[in-house]
Structures are given as C-alpha cells and as structure tokens.
Design an enzyme around this catalytic site. Sequence first.
Site, PDB file in Angstrom:
ATOM      1  N   HIS A 143      12.814  16.491  15.802  1.00  0.00           N
ATOM      2  CA  HIS A 143      13.905  16.147  16.713  1.00  0.00           C
ATOM      3  C   HIS A 143      14.319  14.716  16.459  1.00  0.00           C
ATOM      4  CE1 HIS A 143      16.225  15.701  20.397  1.00  0.00           C
ATOM      5  NE2 HIS A 143      16.266  17.024  20.405  1.00  0.00           N
TER       6      HIS A 143
ATOM      7  N   ASP B 215      13.830  24.949  20.393  1.00  0.00           N
ATOM      8  CA  ASP B 215      14.201  26.192  19.723  1.00  0.00           C
ATOM      9  C   ASP B 215      13.013  26.985  19.217  1.00  0.00           C
ATOM     10  OD1 ASP B 215      17.003  26.131  19.934  1.00  0.00           O
ATOM     11  OD2 ASP B 215      17.041  24.477  18.502  1.00  0.00           O
TER      12      ASP B 215
HETATM   13  N1  ACO Z   1      10.686  20.560   8.440  1.00  0.00           N
HETATM   14  C1  ACO Z   1      10.289  19.783   7.422  1.00  0.00           C
HETATM   15  N2  ACO Z   1      10.544  18.459   7.338  1.00  0.00           N
HETATM   16  C2  ACO Z   1      11.234  17.894   8.336  1.00  0.00           C
HETATM   17  C3  ACO Z   1      11.674  18.660   9.436  1.00  0.00           C
HETATM   18  C4  ACO Z   1      11.369  20.039   9.484  1.00  0.00           C
HETATM   19  N3  ACO Z   1      11.764  20.806  10.488  1.00  0.00           N
HETATM   20  N4  ACO Z   1      12.348  17.848  10.289  1.00  0.00           N
HETATM   21  C5  ACO Z   1      12.316  16.633   9.739  1.00  0.00           C
HETATM   22  N5  ACO Z   1      11.644  16.660   8.570  1.00  0.00           N
HETATM   23  C6  ACO Z   1      11.353  15.520   7.702  1.00  0.00           C
HETATM   24  C7  ACO Z   1      12.559  15.050   6.920  1.00  0.00           C
HETATM   25  O1  ACO Z   1      12.665  15.730   5.687  1.00  0.00           O
HETATM   26  C8  ACO Z   1      12.263  13.593   6.770  1.00  0.00           C
HETATM   27  O2  ACO Z   1      11.295  13.449   5.760  1.00  0.00           O
HETATM   28  P1  ACO Z   1      11.268  12.113   4.825  1.00  0.00           P
HETATM   29  O3  ACO Z   1      11.038  10.963   5.766  1.00  0.00           O
HETATM   30  O4  ACO Z   1      10.160  12.352   3.879  1.00  0.00           O
HETATM   31  O5  ACO Z   1      12.619  12.068   4.158  1.00  0.00           O
HETATM   32  C9  ACO Z   1      11.588  13.220   8.072  1.00  0.00           C
HETATM   33  O6  ACO Z   1      10.989  14.428   8.545  1.00  0.00           O
HETATM   34  C10 ACO Z   1      12.538  12.671   9.130  1.00  0.00           C
HETATM   35  O7  ACO Z   1      13.492  13.661   9.409  1.00  0.00           O
HETATM   36  P2  ACO Z   1      15.038  13.383   9.619  1.00  0.00           P
HETATM   37  O8  ACO Z   1      15.814  14.258   8.695  1.00  0.00           O
HETATM   38  O9  ACO Z   1      15.302  11.911   9.587  1.00  0.00           O
HETATM   39  O10 ACO Z   1      15.253  13.866  11.069  1.00  0.00           O
HETATM   40  P3  ACO Z   1      16.651  13.912  11.769  1.00  0.00           P
HETATM   41  O11 ACO Z   1      16.496  13.144  13.007  1.00  0.00           O
HETATM   42  O12 ACO Z   1      17.757  13.522  10.866  1.00  0.00           O
HETATM   43  O13 ACO Z   1      16.820  15.452  12.052  1.00  0.00           O
HETATM   44  C11 ACO Z   1      16.466  17.578  12.935  1.00  0.00           C
HETATM   45  C12 ACO Z   1      16.378  16.069  13.182  1.00  0.00           C
HETATM   46  C13 ACO Z   1      17.856  17.955  12.420  1.00  0.00           C
HETATM   47  C14 ACO Z   1      16.225  18.285  14.255  1.00  0.00           C
HETATM   48  C15 ACO Z   1      15.374  17.957  11.901  1.00  0.00           C
HETATM   49  O14 ACO Z   1      14.102  17.664  12.415  1.00  0.00           O
HETATM   50  C16 ACO Z   1      15.475  19.419  11.489  1.00  0.00           C
HETATM   51  O15 ACO Z   1      16.236  19.768  10.591  1.00  0.00           O
HETATM   52  N6  ACO Z   1      14.688  20.320  12.182  1.00  0.00           N
HETATM   53  C17 ACO Z   1      14.796  21.722  11.909  1.00  0.00           C
HETATM   54  C18 ACO Z   1      16.032  22.292  12.598  1.00  0.00           C
HETATM   55  C19 ACO Z   1      15.828  22.394  14.100  1.00  0.00           C
HETATM   56  O16 ACO Z   1      14.825  22.859  14.590  1.00  0.00           O
HETATM   57  N7  ACO Z   1      16.881  21.983  14.835  1.00  0.00           N
HETATM   58  C20 ACO Z   1      16.894  22.049  16.297  1.00  0.00           C
HETATM   59  C21 ACO Z   1      16.819  20.666  16.875  1.00  0.00           C
HETATM   60  S1  ACO Z   1      16.725  20.732  18.641  1.00  0.00           S
HETATM   61  C22 ACO Z   1      18.282  21.087  19.115  1.00  0.00           C
HETATM   62  O17 ACO Z   1      19.252  20.803  18.499  1.00  0.00           O
HETATM   63  C23 ACO Z   1      18.415  21.847  20.318  1.00  0.00           C
END
Ligand code: ACO
Length: 428
Positions: A306, A363
């Site tokens: 998140h 989710d």
């Molecule tokens: N699986 C694997 N790796 C992940 C995940 C995940 N679900 N989420 C984040 N990471 C990793 C990223 O690749 C990144 O790695 P790095 O530092 O080595 O490059 C690190 O964790 C930081 O992640 P960000 O991309 O900076 O997180 P951001 O804040 O941009 O994105 C998001 C948040 C979109 C929710 C992300 O965690 C994601 O894609 N999760 C899966 C989709 C999801 O469940 N979305 C629902 C969110 S809740 C809502 O909207 C109601």
Amino acid sequence: MTDKAILTVNDKQFERPLVTGSEGGPAVDVSQLLSLTGLTTFDPALANTAVCRSAITYIDGEQGVLRYRGIPIEQFEHNPSFVEAAWLLIFGHLPQASELAYFRERLTANELLHEGLKNQFHYIPTDAPPMAILSAMVSNLACFHKQFLELEDAEKLVEAAARLISKVRTIAAFSYRRSRGLPFIYPDPSLRYCANFLHMMFSLPYRQYIAPPEIEEALNLIFILHADHEQNCSTTAVRVVGSARANLFASCAAGVSALWGPLHGGANVEVIDMLERIHRGGLSPEQCIRDAKDKNNPFRLFGFGHRVYRNFDPRARMLKTLCEKVLPNLRYKDPLLDIARKLEDLALADPYFIERKLYPNVDFYSGILLRGMGIPTNMFTVIFAIGRLPGWIAHWKEQHDDANARIMRPRQIYTGSAPIDYVPIDKR
Ligand code: ACO
C-alpha cells in the site's frame, strides 16, 4: 520545532512556511514557490505531496490507524449502518435520529431508475464489464437529474447524495442481472440498504431472496470499510474533475473509472484470479512469492502493499476476522481461504516483503468474502465503488465548499524535442 523550511538553490536561500494539520507531520508549503523563485517541485505520482486540507479521514500508515471524522475504524465493526457512516463522512457529524430517518427516507424515495436510464441497459452487450456500465450510468444520471448540476444549498446536496447513493445500488444490481440475462428485480422499499441490494441481485420474479442476517451485516461492514481512504487514486480523480467545477455525477463517474484499475479497486479481482490459479495447480504459493519478488517479472502479489500503510492495513485485519467468522457458517467451503492464509504466512515471513513493509491490504480478503456471499468476481470492484461513493461525495463537497479552492493544474518537466520546424509531408 521550527515553523519554516529553507531551500538553498545556487547559493540563494528561500524560506517556505510549514503547514500543520490537527494530526500528522508538517508539510512544506510550496504553493507560492513558482511565483517567488521560478522553481517547480518534481514529485511523480504525488507520493510526497499533500494536495489539499481535508477533515474527513485520518490515516497513520506507520501505525495502521484509520479514522472517519475522528472515529477509529474498529468502532464501526458492530455499530453503525453504512447509511449512517455515509452521513458521517459527507456531513461531518453522526446523524441525529431525525436526520438519519430523513436520509433513509430519501434513499428509499430515490431507489428507482428513470425509465430512460433503465432502457439503456438493453443496448449494452451482456458481456460488458460492469465497471464500464457503472461509470457510464453514473455519468448519465446528469442527463436525467439536471436539477442537481448546480448544488447551491445544503438541502439540495442531501438530496443529490441520497439520489446517487441509492441509484448506484440499483444500477449495480441491474448491470449484474443484465450480464446474466436475468430480469431486473425492482427495489423493495421495506428493505434496508444492504438487504435491498442483495434482493435486487439475487431474487427471482417468483421467489424473493431473503439475505441471511450475517450476510447482510458482512456486506454492511464491507461497504463501511471501503467508504473513504483520504487522497487515494479514485478520490483524487474525483477531486481533480470536481476542481474544474464539474458536477457531482461527472466527478463521481471519474472516480469509478479510476477505481477500475488493477492497481486500485480492481486488485480484489486479481487476488481471486491468483488464488484460483494456485487452486487449479497452475501455480504454487511458493512460485507465486518467487514471481512477485522477481524484478524481471511484472507479476505482483495482488492484495499486498500500500502506498500509505507501511505497517498493516486495519481494514484487511477486520476483513480477515470477518472471513473467519462468516465463511465457516456458509454451506460452501471455499478452498481459496486456506490458500490465502498460506500465501499471507509465506509473504509475512519473507525478507523481501518484510524489508519493503508489504502487508495484506483491503483487497486481499475482500474478494474471498464476497465470493462466499455469492457475489460474482466481475462485481467485486462494483461493490467497492458502492462503498466508496460516500467518500467521493464527501471530498467533492469539501472541495466545493472551499472558497479558496482552485482548479487542479499541475506542472511538468518537459522532456520532448527542442524547437524544430514543421516539415511538409512530401519533404519528410
Ligand atoms: N508484490 C511484489 N512487490 C511489491 C508489491 C507487491 N504487491 N507491492 C510493492 N512491491 C515492491 C515494489 O516492486 C517496490 O520494490 P523495489 O523497492 O525493489 O523497487 C517496493 O515494493 C515499493 O513499492 P512501490 O511500487 O513503491 O509501491 P507503491 O506505493 O508505488 O504502490 C501499490 C502501491 C500499487 C498498492 C503496490 O503495492 C501494488 O501494486 N500492490 C498490488 C496491487 C494491489 O493490491 N492494489 C490494491 C491497493 S489497496 C487499494 O487500492 C484499495
């Protein structure tokens, strides 16, 4: 504690004030930066930018805190109805009994769709994505309720909010009925908000679906847990569109479109897809974790991570508890619940997820719960949208009421070509 930040650029110093809210850390006020210094700020995805002041919802992502108008989310577990929570979010206080009775009455009075709007369902392909239908129909409400294009007084806003919150439920249920080739079931004014929705979803013309109380209560809590989450992607979309003084229907339709995305509200669909693949044997939980960690693989562990929560998402915790309570009592035992538990255990023990502070989000368990309640997968994000609507309305209203609000219009760092001459087509 200092009350200003100092920015040094090429030996020149600029002082900017700090802005503080009632809770949370201060922000550097850069609103005059461009006019004073000629500098803009670069913040892709707005990850470090507070775009407004808001009194609706407070989140402390480090501590896993979420409050609606000051009330901790955990206190909504047994108490209010979704309608009461909607009033709280939109109008800023818990409703008096008379206010709640009036709002309920207006929801009931507005539950039918205009026949013109209803007829539009017949021209939509049966396999159309329900979120596309929802976005179009919410926008189309502006065609049938033109008196709400301008909301000049508080009373009119109550009526517009009641209309939208009531009709979105009917639109959602009708889109499901259409996708299944089933006749539309009209709302039943004797039923409460959630039971009425379930009735429109699952009743047959010759047999009424009576929702078991635990299912009705679970849906009520699901709606409440999704009702607001401050400046998330869809709410920001609503605010951006609303900042142009676009009407409430158009602004909320933008919110629906943003919510559809798999990185936002669409993630609960992806979670089920992932769990089903594991269940069918095409993917093991261990492989799933490996794929999620592999930077050459675009796969993500859906339902994890998140932007704001860097500890745990309190909504996910409450939904997990709800799953454990509701699902064992249903006749159908869902094998996906065990798979989800296993995945969660693996991820929470894995250094990749621990170091990045990736925890289950709202989710992760909502899809399993909705499945158990008989809600088809393609309706999951629609359910999220029904829940999120009061939040969108609250933010639209807050912005609309702010005399100092300006149209949202960010800047960019241009990376295109330097000036060049136009070349006629025969000389290219
Ligand atoms: N699986 C694997 N790796 C992940 C995940 C995940 N679900 N989420 C984040 N990471 C990793 C990223 O690749 C990144 O790695 P790095 O530092 O080595 O490059 C690190 O964790 C930081 O992640 P960000 O991309 O900076 O997180 P951001 O804040 O941009 O994105 C998001 C948040 C979109 C929710 C992300 O965690 C994601 O894609 N999760 C899966 C989709 C999801 O469940 N979305 C629902 C969110 S809740 C809502 O909207 C109601």
